[in-house]
Scaffold this active site. Sequence first.
Site, PDB file in Angstrom:
ATOM      1  CB  CYS A 194      11.876  -7.225  10.227  1.00  0.00           C
ATOM      2  SG  CYS A 194      12.115  -5.477  10.543  1.00  0.00           S
ATOM      3  CG  HIS A 253       7.538  -7.631  11.044  1.00  0.00           C
ATOM      4  ND1 HIS A 253       8.136  -7.242  12.154  1.00  0.00           N
ATOM      5  CD2 HIS A 253       8.162  -6.788  10.091  1.00  0.00           C
ATOM      6  CE1 HIS A 253       8.849  -6.320  12.163  1.00  0.00           C
ATOM      7  NE2 HIS A 253       8.859  -5.904  10.843  1.00  0.00           N
ATOM      8  CG  ASN A 263       9.428  -2.747  12.350  1.00  0.00           C
ATOM      9  OD1 ASN A 263       9.867  -3.897  12.859  1.00  0.00           O
ATOM     10  ND2 ASN A 263       9.745  -2.522  10.950  1.00  0.00           N
TER      11      ASN A 263
HETATM   12  O1  UT7 Z   1      10.069  -4.582   8.266  1.00  0.00           O
HETATM   13  C1  UT7 Z   1      10.207  -4.152   7.264  1.00  0.00           C
HETATM   14  C2  UT7 Z   1      10.694  -2.547   7.727  1.00  0.00           C
HETATM   15  N1  UT7 Z   1      10.163  -1.647   6.899  1.00  0.00           N
HETATM   16  C3  UT7 Z   1       8.571  -1.528   6.424  1.00  0.00           C
HETATM   17  O2  UT7 Z   1       7.962  -2.360   6.412  1.00  0.00           O
HETATM   18  C4  UT7 Z   1       8.454  -0.184   5.966  1.00  0.00           C
HETATM   19  C5  UT7 Z   1       7.749  -0.066   4.453  1.00  0.00           C
HETATM   20  N2  UT7 Z   1       7.328   1.101   3.919  1.00  0.00           N
HETATM   21  C6  UT7 Z   1       6.378   1.827   4.603  1.00  0.00           C
HETATM   22  O3  UT7 Z   1       5.855   1.475   5.598  1.00  0.00           O
HETATM   23  C7  UT7 Z   1       5.794   3.053   3.917  1.00  0.00           C
HETATM   24  O4  UT7 Z   1       6.351   3.314   2.612  1.00  0.00           O
HETATM   25  C8  UT7 Z   1       6.323   4.392   4.856  1.00  0.00           C
HETATM   26  C9  UT7 Z   1       5.502   4.283   6.107  1.00  0.00           C
HETATM   27  C10 UT7 Z   1       7.793   4.256   5.433  1.00  0.00           C
HETATM   28  C11 UT7 Z   1       6.143   5.558   4.131  1.00  0.00           C
HETATM   29  O5  UT7 Z   1       4.856   5.714   3.669  1.00  0.00           O
HETATM   30  P1  UT7 Z   1       4.581   6.174   2.216  1.00  0.00           P
HETATM   31  O6  UT7 Z   1       3.103   6.120   2.002  1.00  0.00           O
HETATM   32  O7  UT7 Z   1       5.374   5.177   1.217  1.00  0.00           O
HETATM   33  O8  UT7 Z   1       5.200   7.592   2.066  1.00  0.00           O
HETATM   34  P2  UT7 Z   1       6.205   8.243   1.357  1.00  0.00           P
HETATM   35  O9  UT7 Z   1       7.655   7.500   1.430  1.00  0.00           O
HETATM   36  O10 UT7 Z   1       6.037   8.031  -0.245  1.00  0.00           O
HETATM   37  O11 UT7 Z   1       6.224   9.824   1.503  1.00  0.00           O
HETATM   38  C12 UT7 Z   1       5.322  10.461   1.304  1.00  0.00           C
HETATM   39  C13 UT7 Z   1       5.484  11.917   1.692  1.00  0.00           C
HETATM   40  C14 UT7 Z   1       6.706  12.515   1.315  1.00  0.00           C
HETATM   41  O12 UT7 Z   1       6.661  13.882   0.929  1.00  0.00           O
HETATM   42  P3  UT7 Z   1       6.597  14.283  -0.440  1.00  0.00           P
HETATM   43  O13 UT7 Z   1       7.654  13.751  -1.208  1.00  0.00           O
HETATM   44  O14 UT7 Z   1       5.001  13.676  -0.783  1.00  0.00           O
HETATM   45  O15 UT7 Z   1       6.350  15.703  -0.161  1.00  0.00           O
HETATM   46  C15 UT7 Z   1       7.630  12.200   2.570  1.00  0.00           C
HETATM   47  O16 UT7 Z   1       8.606  13.087   2.705  1.00  0.00           O
HETATM   48  O17 UT7 Z   1       5.454  11.905   3.075  1.00  0.00           O
HETATM   49  C16 UT7 Z   1       6.561  12.462   3.643  1.00  0.00           C
HETATM   50  N3  UT7 Z   1       7.108  11.927   4.829  1.00  0.00           N
HETATM   51  C17 UT7 Z   1       6.763  12.384   6.113  1.00  0.00           C
HETATM   52  N4  UT7 Z   1       5.762  13.397   6.531  1.00  0.00           N
HETATM   53  C18 UT7 Z   1       5.547  13.485   7.801  1.00  0.00           C
HETATM   54  C19 UT7 Z   1       8.081  10.893   4.969  1.00  0.00           C
HETATM   55  N5  UT7 Z   1       8.163  10.631   6.384  1.00  0.00           N
HETATM   56  C20 UT7 Z   1       7.478  11.563   7.204  1.00  0.00           C
HETATM   57  C21 UT7 Z   1       6.816  11.757   8.173  1.00  0.00           C
HETATM   58  N6  UT7 Z   1       6.148  12.743   8.742  1.00  0.00           N
HETATM   59  N7  UT7 Z   1       7.503  10.928   9.328  1.00  0.00           N
END
Ligand code: UT7
Length: 324
Positions: free
Chosen positions: A114, A251, A281
């Site tokens: 990225c 980004h 992204n």
């Molecule tokens: O260029 C660099 C590339 N990447 C990034 O910049 C990504 C950086 N990270 C992020 O943007 C965030 O961490 C995410 C958007 C990927 C995730 O957001 P989060 O607030 O950190 O959520 P999480 O991973 O802690 O997940 C929270 C909950 C989980 O469920 P439980 O364990 O609380 O029951 C996940 O299983 O949300 C669930 N979850 C989803 N639910 C619905 C994860 N993905 C999804 C989804 N739809 N697509």
Amino acid sequence: MITRSLIVGCGASLPQRRVTNFDLAKRVDTSDDWVVQRTGIRSRHIASEGETTSSLALAAARQALERSAIGPESIDLIVLATTTPDHTFPATATRLQAELGIRHGMAFDVQAVCSGFVFALAVADNFLRLGQARTALVIGAETFSRLLDWTDRTTCVLFGDGAGAVVLQAVEGAGSVDDRGVLSTHLHSDGTQYHQLWVDGGPSTTQTTGHVRMHGKEVFRHAVTRLSQVAEEAIAANGINADRIDWLVPHQANFRIIDATARKLGIPAERIVLTVDRHGNTSAASIPLALNEAVTDGRIKRGDLILMEAMGGGFTWASSLVRW
Ligand code: UT7
């Protein structure tokens, strides 16, 4: 007099097909609400069969050349940032070179995921400033969708495909912060974080292409810290304050990361170029896509000061300050 790289034109290209969060909710257990709240993404463009990294890159490059009124015969350097090359080798940049009808100079790919566009911009800028090239095409192009595990809701909702390009020309000048051109680039990497965001395949390990794997929370935490650090580095190196910045072109991974970084820097929302809602992204393509949008709609004007920043797998992170 010093040599500086002037950005003389830009272009972009997106695949035809637009996929909304509602479309994705039919494939994996997710919802529009979840994706919008956590990321700000509403839709993304996904390449169809036949649309490739090189075809998107070619369309973006052609537009950038047209707008710069520079013919391909003047290009003596092509640096293409991509994580999703057409083939493992040769570099996709060489395919683009051939399709543009260029038979001289050099063309190669840069891989910094990225952060790729800022890394490629830095590479080209250094070539131009050293006099090893005079006119360069710098492109960020991805078909990231081809690396996604479409059963993994934690990653497949985040990414999209596209390409953006700029044309750089070496110019002589006094080299002040008020003169146009690339003022600075700052690049970093930390390979101890390799497995936070990676693809679980490759020619030398599995002989497969593999799929994106990510520890989202860890990436998020590092992103906010490192992006504000590398942006501050650019600001300090140029002896300016953040209030001199006309446009932050970040980004586009997650609206919350962009917002938190801008708040740390004290850059107000109306000075941020945002495309994450419609592009997702797009990895190395996200900054030049955003840049192109704001130039095309007239927000970015000649003489504006632009701060670009990016962070990605590796980890890699980078910034560039440009006087447009
Ligand atoms: O260029 C660099 C590339 N990447 C990034 O910049 C990504 C950086 N990270 C992020 O943007 C965030 O961490 C995410 C958007 C990927 C995730 O957001 P989060 O607030 O950190 O959520 P999480 O991973 O802690 O997940 C929270 C909950 C989980 O469920 P439980 O364990 O609380 O029951 C996940 O299983 O949300 C669930 N979850 C989803 N639910 C619905 C994860 N993905 C999804 C989804 N739809 N697509």
